[in-house]
Design an enzyme around this catalytic site. Structure first.
Site, PDB file in Angstrom:
ATOM      1  N   GLU A 214       0.797  -1.233   0.000  1.00 49.94           N
ATOM      2  CA  GLU A 214       0.000   0.000   0.000  1.00 49.94           C
ATOM      3  C   GLU A 214       0.830   1.283   0.000  1.00 49.94           C
ATOM      4  O   GLU A 214       0.697   2.127   0.892  1.00 49.94           O
ATOM      5  CB  GLU A 214      -0.995  -0.032   1.175  1.00 49.94           C
ATOM      6  CG  GLU A 214      -1.904  -1.251   1.080  1.00 49.94           C
ATOM      7  CD  GLU A 214      -2.924  -1.384   2.213  1.00 49.94           C
ATOM      8  OE1 GLU A 214      -2.968  -0.513   3.108  1.00 49.94           O
ATOM      9  OE2 GLU A 214      -3.679  -2.370   2.201  1.00 49.94           O
ATOM     10  N   ASN A 256       2.000  -4.514  -3.407  1.00 50.08           N
ATOM     11  CA  ASN A 256       0.609  -4.916  -3.221  1.00 50.08           C
ATOM     12  C   ASN A 256      -0.224  -3.686  -2.833  1.00 50.08           C
ATOM     13  O   ASN A 256       0.196  -2.890  -1.991  1.00 50.08           O
ATOM     14  CB  ASN A 256       0.612  -5.938  -2.064  1.00 50.08           C
ATOM     15  CG  ASN A 256      -0.659  -6.696  -1.859  1.00 50.08           C
ATOM     16  OD1 ASN A 256      -1.235  -7.223  -2.797  1.00 50.08           O
ATOM     17  ND2 ASN A 256      -1.103  -6.771  -0.601  1.00 50.08           N
ATOM     18  N   HIS A 292     -10.249  -5.652  -2.594  1.00 51.78           N
ATOM     19  CA  HIS A 292     -11.280  -5.451  -1.560  1.00 51.78           C
ATOM     20  C   HIS A 292     -12.413  -4.673  -2.226  1.00 51.78           C
ATOM     21  O   HIS A 292     -12.339  -3.451  -2.401  1.00 51.78           O
ATOM     22  CB  HIS A 292     -10.698  -4.690  -0.365  1.00 51.78           C
ATOM     23  CG  HIS A 292      -9.668  -5.476   0.375  1.00 51.78           C
ATOM     24  ND1 HIS A 292      -9.976  -6.659   1.027  1.00 51.78           N
ATOM     25  CD2 HIS A 292      -8.349  -5.282   0.561  1.00 51.78           C
ATOM     26  CE1 HIS A 292      -8.881  -7.152   1.596  1.00 51.78           C
ATOM     27  NE2 HIS A 292      -7.878  -6.325   1.320  1.00 51.78           N
ATOM     28  N   GLU A 322      -6.071 -10.357  -2.125  1.00 52.35           N
ATOM     29  CA  GLU A 322      -6.853 -10.216  -0.884  1.00 52.35           C
ATOM     30  C   GLU A 322      -8.340 -10.109  -1.199  1.00 52.35           C
ATOM     31  O   GLU A 322      -9.069  -9.322  -0.574  1.00 52.35           O
ATOM     32  CB  GLU A 322      -6.403  -8.966  -0.106  1.00 52.35           C
ATOM     33  CG  GLU A 322      -4.910  -8.939   0.195  1.00 52.35           C
ATOM     34  CD  GLU A 322      -4.459  -7.807   1.104  1.00 52.35           C
ATOM     35  OE1 GLU A 322      -5.333  -7.137   1.720  1.00 52.35           O
ATOM     36  OE2 GLU A 322      -3.249  -7.593   1.208  1.00 52.35           O
ATOM     37  N   ASP A 324     -12.093  -9.936  -1.409  1.00 55.39           N
ATOM     38  CA  ASP A 324     -13.373 -10.092  -0.697  1.00 55.39           C
ATOM     39  C   ASP A 324     -14.333  -9.058  -1.271  1.00 55.39           C
ATOM     40  O   ASP A 324     -13.909  -8.032  -1.801  1.00 55.39           O
ATOM     41  CB  ASP A 324     -13.253 -10.016   0.837  1.00 55.39           C
ATOM     42  CG  ASP A 324     -12.558  -8.786   1.387  1.00 55.39           C
ATOM     43  OD1 ASP A 324     -12.491  -7.748   0.683  1.00 55.39           O
ATOM     44  OD2 ASP A 324     -12.093  -8.836   2.544  1.00 55.39           O
TER      45      ASP A 324
END
Ligand SMILES: *[C@@H]1O[C@H](CO)[C@@H](O)[C@H](O)[C@H]1NC(C)=O
Ligand SMILES: *[C@@H]1O[C@H](CO)[C@@H](O)[C@H](O)[C@H]1NC(C)=O
Ligand SMILES: *[C@@H]1O[C@H](CO)[C@@H](O)[C@H](O)[C@H]1NC(C)=O
Length: 403
Positions: A214, A256, A292, A322, A324
């Protein structure tokens, strides 16, 4: 969802122990009179509606239920019997379908049993236990026990392991920020941290390392924290990547981030960073697209593919790291159907891009999702529900790898 079942179970423990078990297709709960409340071992009790719960053959459940302030709603479940990792590899052409996990839930036997099924999950990422605050809580004091537990589980299960992460503005040990270190000392601190942590897992990291996590704000500007403020983006990112490469030459090294799924200022900033790193000869193998996302707000498959290809055109691989897809609660059949579509969209976009090597969901069950704790009123983001029952989203994943 189904929190009420947990409390129901608590009540049942207090009842006399003489209750019989219902066999397959028998009633196991609801407002029926005198029904047995547990199922024989070949079946599971599934709430069909507020009045009736039925013992269904394991894996055949087609509805589950959620209690809301307005009553109990019957919800569809996943029905696919295909195995997500097997399908990701065979039909999807990917290296793995994986899941994040975290140490507290490793004491949950049913949870671990499903996580350990390598036909479902071929890869594991530790959610927290390899982060800076966990691995170097004091300067020069390294603690690996929790990360080692996840690494050992992956090894035992024959699953790939992804390192996560060397340097991030969050969950950074407070001594790093509080130390008022000058730039040369911060560079040395970063080299020592990434070098030591990556070296500890060298040879075990059969997948990749999220070395830098990030680095950007959503508008594409550099995220401010101690390393970027003191050293600048290129310098701290380069320091971390070079240290990681030296510590484990076999590990693929990633940067990432989230909100880089489709074109925009943040994706452009990442493309520019990778371009400059490649030009300078800095080791960089991949970009992790966290994923996300929000039900009903997932970019189109075409937009995802175009952006994924913009990354792979730089000569790197990508992974969905990641995934979701959260919703505003309560769950409804319509939201679950949209979520199924949304998972299908993301997975099929990854399938369509050869350089997208795999997909990891950010834990597999709503029981341990980070979403409700961070986004008030939202949740149900994962393909298994609180009771480890597959949701329609699971069928969306299978369809995405298949079609
Ligand atoms: C149901 O199936 C799961 C996975 O296939 C298995 O781990 C579990 O033990 C089964 N439960 C019962 C009650 O048979
Ligand atoms: C898991 O259970 C063991 C034994 O009961 C306990 O020592 C350990 O702290 C637990 N671990 C976690 C992460 O809760
Ligand atoms: C940075 O700090 C270290 C440790 O205090 C010191 O030895 C070094 O001289 C400083 N470097 C600069 C450029 O000020």
């Amino acid at each position: 969802m189904l929190k009420h079942l947990a409390s129901l179970a608590t009540v049942l423990v207090l009842l006399p122990a003489a209750m019989a078990q219902s066999s397959v297709w028998g009633q196991c709960g609801g407002l029926g009179i005198g029904a047995d409340t547990t199922c024989t071992p070949d079946s599971v009790c599934v709430v069909q509606n507020p009045y009736y719960s039925q013992c269904l053959p394991n894996g055949s459940a087609t509805t589950t239920a959620v209690t809301t302030t307005t009553g109990t709603v019957a919800l569809p479940t996943g029905t696919s019997t295909a195995k997500s990792n097997t399908v990701a590899k065979t039909l999807g052409g990917k290296k793995y379908f994986g899941s994040a996990t975290d140490n507290p839930e490793l004491n949950d036997t049913a949870y671990v049993a499903t996580l350990s099924d390598n036909t479902l999950f071929g890869q594991i990422t530790p959610g927290n236990s390899m982060k800076w605050d966990a691995t170097e809580p004091s300067r020069g004091v390294f603690t690996f026990a929790a990360g080692d537990a996840v690494a050992a589980l992956a090894k035992k299960n024959g699953q790939l392991l992804r390192g996560h992460n060397c340097v991030w503005y969050n969950q950074l040990a407070s001594w790093v920020t509080a130390g008022n270190f000058n730039a040369s000392t911060l560079t040395s601190i970063l080299q020592t941290h990434c070098g030591t942590v990556v070296s500890h897992y060298a040879g075990q990291m059969k997948d990749s390392w999220d070395v830098v996590n990030e680095p950007f704000n959503d508008d594409g500007t550099v995220r401010s924290f101690v390393f970027s403020d003191a050293l600048g983006l290129t310098s701290y990112v380069t320091t971390a990547l070079v240290a990681a490469r030296a510590a484990d030459p076999a590990a693929k090294l990633y940067i990432n981030d989230y909100n880089i799924d489709s074109a925009g200022a943040k994706a452009t900033a990442m493309i520019n960073l990778v371009t400059s790193l490649k030009a300078a000869g800095t080791p960089i193998d991949g970009v992790g697209i966290q994923g996300h996302l929000i039900v009903g707000e997932v970019p189109s498959k075409a937009a995802l593919i175009a952006n994924y290809e913009a990354f792979t055109a730089l000569g790197i691989e990508i992974a969905i790291t990641e995934l979701d897809i959260r919703m505003t609660l309560p769950e409804t059949p319509a939201l679950l159907a949209q979520q199924q579509t949304d998972y299908n969209t993301v997975i099929s976009a990854c399938k369509a891009v050869a350089g997208c090597v795999g997909v990891t969901i950010w834990d597999y069950t709503d029981k341990y999702s980070w979403i409700p704790g961070v986004f008030t009123g939202q949740g149900a983001a994962l393909p298994w529900d609180d009771n480890l029952i597959r949701k329609p989203a699971y069928d969306g994943i299978i369809a995405g790898f298949t079609n």
